[in-house]
Design a protein around this motif. Structure first.
Motif, mmCIF file in Angstrom:
data_model
loop_
_atom_site.group_PDB
_atom_site.id
_atom_site.type_symbol
_atom_site.label_atom_id
_atom_site.label_comp_id
_atom_site.label_asym_id
_atom_site.label_seq_id
_atom_site.Cartn_x
_atom_site.Cartn_y
_atom_site.Cartn_z
ATOM 1 N N LEU A 244 -34.162 -56.577 73.714
ATOM 2 C CA LEU A 244 -33.192 -56.257 72.676
ATOM 3 C C LEU A 244 -32.576 -57.444 71.986
ATOM 4 O O LEU A 244 -32.340 -57.665 70.653
ATOM 5 N N GLU A 245 -31.842 -58.304 72.782
ATOM 6 C CA GLU A 245 -31.312 -59.476 72.421
ATOM 7 C C GLU A 245 -31.986 -60.270 71.532
ATOM 8 O O GLU A 245 -31.841 -60.956 70.613
ATOM 9 N N MET A 246 -33.162 -60.647 72.211
ATOM 10 C CA MET A 246 -34.176 -61.546 71.429
ATOM 11 C C MET A 246 -34.408 -61.075 70.070
ATOM 12 O O MET A 246 -35.004 -61.814 69.147
ATOM 13 N N LEU A 247 -34.808 -59.865 70.196
ATOM 14 C CA LEU A 247 -35.281 -59.163 68.836
ATOM 15 C C LEU A 247 -33.959 -59.197 67.818
ATOM 16 O O LEU A 247 -34.221 -59.547 66.553
ATOM 17 N N LYS A 248 -32.929 -58.989 68.234
ATOM 18 C CA LYS A 248 -31.753 -59.385 67.317
ATOM 19 C C LYS A 248 -31.759 -60.495 66.905
ATOM 20 O O LYS A 248 -31.486 -60.682 65.396
#
Length: 622
Positions: A244-248
């Motif tokens: 999720l953090e990488m997608l953000k």
């Protein structure tokens, strides 16, 4: 996104040649064009501009640096260009524009080819170093941006699209036999091969140098997918949090633009996640777009897209396409320099045309299937492995031979049964095959193509990419990432969007996410015998509305089977039953008969039709 082209030769280059090359790609850059010739006129670079970042003339290309020693033409976006610019300014670099093009040029001057390791982006570009008389070319890691080239001693040409190379007077337009065999096998031309003999593609994640004095050529891979780390953390919750953090980060970077931006929302897992992440990042007035097919409920996913759009309060637009006219096919065939056999090019083109009315940049969910286990193939292969372990090799070999010799083309599961002989790699080779060896020979009966291709077997192309250490699902995903994604999916997206002067971006294809997906996510969180996209679905349950069905798998596809009973069927027959069609009439009639009997030959008939339209448009010799 733009269009680039160039020529290097022993002789002097006519400016008209470069202008003709870039004129063939006007659709890639309606906002401006430019041509640059070296002082001795032996190197020429051309550019068509689609202005996305820094809309001023200071960002125009070809761009020459302050020393006048380097010149660049660049197609794509460097998403972390602001971070790189800060680093370069700290090293003493000065900038005259706000463009990522200038950042890329200065990065190359400071770090040389190693600048590629610092870049997050989708790109193909060429930089000419006048002092060393060397051309440097590179293509992004996943293959989002195209780059064709042709090389012979004393002459080198390159371009974003094959049509630019074909625009050069006298350029030979002869089919590569191996490439045609590959196209009939898989519906696309894989790897560095090109449909035209004498032309190649720079593979994804590769760079190339051409010495314009000695004509020595060097090409190398600058990035590779990491080996799986079997000792890596396998806690699903922590992996989900990191993803999720990488997608953000990726979505935030890719939403930077000086023009209006939207999202292609099919209502599936991938595009819905991109929408959710974009909305959670504080984006306001977010625009989303989808296409619907009234009267064809099984193909119409617009209701799912609406659920997501309402949940995140986006400005949602739906294009109703009850039935697109078959007249669209000649235009698409001409746009696809190398034909691909993917009928979803039609709705992709339609939705790109819709989006362009409102935006110049759009985000999509491409890459989610290949990185996180979305295709049914990945579950089927694991079930097949169970059968393979329980069934003697001689029995499996017998099933394979019977399927090849006696089952008609288009019968569901035929090529899967053919793959039962030998090991898992053989099964992967035969998945999603359009025409295996015998049908290919029948289609080209009367032509020397197959005999001239010698012992080349396109099914074996994937064999060299097989890596058992990635696991059953992981191995298939890796091969799809290296072949089907760059040579079909991303080609489809690039050509259809560029035909509408629209830039498409794919947040899933940030290389940090690619490395994470292949290096750390285990098969148990990708695809099992009974489930797929396990990690992504878990993330969906946290972010998406509870009433959204995330178990289905579809995307932008058309009801081609239904359409073939009407106008489209008449159009296909007109093309394929023409006396000048290169494909054997008897075999084509058999495919049509089997289709009428309920077998699955829609994509095969589409493949032959698109190829014929393409061949006739470009007057290519077989």
């Amino acid at each position: 996104m733009c269009g680039i082209a160039g020529v290097a030769t022993f002789n002097q280059i006519s400016r008209d040649i470069i202008e003709k090359m870039i004129a063939s790609m006007n659709h890639r850059g309606p906002d401006g064009s430019g041509v640059w010739l070296s002082p001795d006129s032996t190197v020429g670079l051309g550019h068509r501009r689609l202005a996305i970042i820094d809309l001023t003339k200071s960002a125009s290309q070809p761009m020459v640096d302050s020393t006048k020693h380097f010149c660049i033409v660049f197609n794509g976006e460097i998403y972390n260009y602001k971070d790189l610019k800060t680093q370069l300014e700290n090293l003493g670099c000065q900038f005259n524009s706000e463009s990522d093009t200038e950042v890329l040029l200065e990065a190359f001057k400071v770090w040389g080819p190693d600048c590629l390791t610092r870049i997050h982006g989708a790109f193909s570009f060429c930089i000419y170093d006048q002092r060393r008389k060397v051309l440097f070319l590179a293509r992004d890691r996943a293959g989002e941006k195209p780059l064709f080239y042709s090389f012979s001693r004393g002459n080198f040409v390159f371009a974003s699209e094959l049509k630019a190379i074909m625009s050069i007077p006298g350029f030979s337009r002869r089919i590569s036999h191996e490439a045609l065999s590959s196209y009939l096998c898989y519906g696309y031309v894989p790897g560095e091969m090109c449909i035209l003999s004498g032309v190649n593609k720079v593979p994804p994640a590769h760079a190339m140098e051409i010495d314009c004095e000695t004509w020595e050529r060097k090409i190398w891979r600058y990035w590779s997918i990491p080996n799986p780390d079997h000792k890596a953390l396998c806690d699903a919750e922590e992996l989900k949090g990191r993803l999720l953090e990488m997608l953000k980060t990726s979505v935030q970077r890719q939403m930077i633009a000086d023009v209006p931006l939207g999202i292609l929302l099919s209502g599936g897992v991938d595009s819905s996640l991109i929408t959710a992440v974009a909305a959670s990042g504080g984006a306001t007035n977010l625009r989303t777009f989808t296409v619907s097919f009234p009267g064809h409920k099984e193909y119409d996913e617009s209701m799912y897209a609406k659920i997501v759009a309402r949940h995140f309060s986006t400005q949602h637009t739906v294009l109703e396409a009850s039935q697109a006219s078959a007249d669209i096919l000649p235009e698409l065939a001409a746009q696809f320099d190398e034909p691909i056999a993917d009928s979803s090019m039609v709705p992709t083109y339609m939705v790109a045309k819709l989006v362009k009315q409102y935006c110049t940049v759009a985000l999509g969910g491409d890459g989610g299937d290949e990185l996180f286990g979305g295709y049914p193939t990945y579950s089927w292969l694991q079930n097949q492995q169970i059968f393979r372990s329980c069934c003697p090799a001689f029995f499996r070999s017998g099933i394979s031979k019977i399927a090849e010799s006696f089952l008609p083309v288009g019968l569901k599961g035929r090529t899967n049964l053919m793959g039962l002989s030998d090991d898992l790699c053989n099964s992967i080779n035969y998945f999603n095959v359009l025409f295996d060896r015998r049908p290919r020979e029948s289609l080209l009966k009367g032509h020397a193509t197959m005999s001239e291709a010698g012992s080349f077997m396109p099914e074996k192309v994937k064999q060299g990419l097989y890596r058992p250490e990635y696991g059953v699902a992981g191995s298939a995903m890796l091969i799809d990432f290296l072949t089907y994604l760059p040579d079909n999916i991303l080609v489809k997206v690039d050509r259809t969007s560029m035909l509408n002067s629209l830039e498409m971006r794919a947040p899933f294809l940030d290389h940090s996410i690619i490395e994470f997906a292949f290096g750390e996510v285990p098969d148990a969180l990708r695809a099992t015998r009974s489930d797929r996209k396990i990690l992504l679905k878990s993330l969906c349950r946290d972010l998406l509305p509870a009433n959204l069905d995330i178990t289905r798998k579809q995307g932008f596809i058309i009801p081609l089977k239904d359409w073939l009973s009407g106008e489209w069927g008449h159009f296909f027959k007109e093309v394929l039953f023409d006396k000048h069609c290169v494909f054997n009439r008897e075999m084509v009639e058999s495919l049509w008969k089997w289709q009428q009997m309920g077998l699955r030959n829609t994509e095969r008939l589409f493949a032959l039709t698109i190829f014929e339209l393409w061949r006739k448009h470009y007057q290519v010799s077989l």
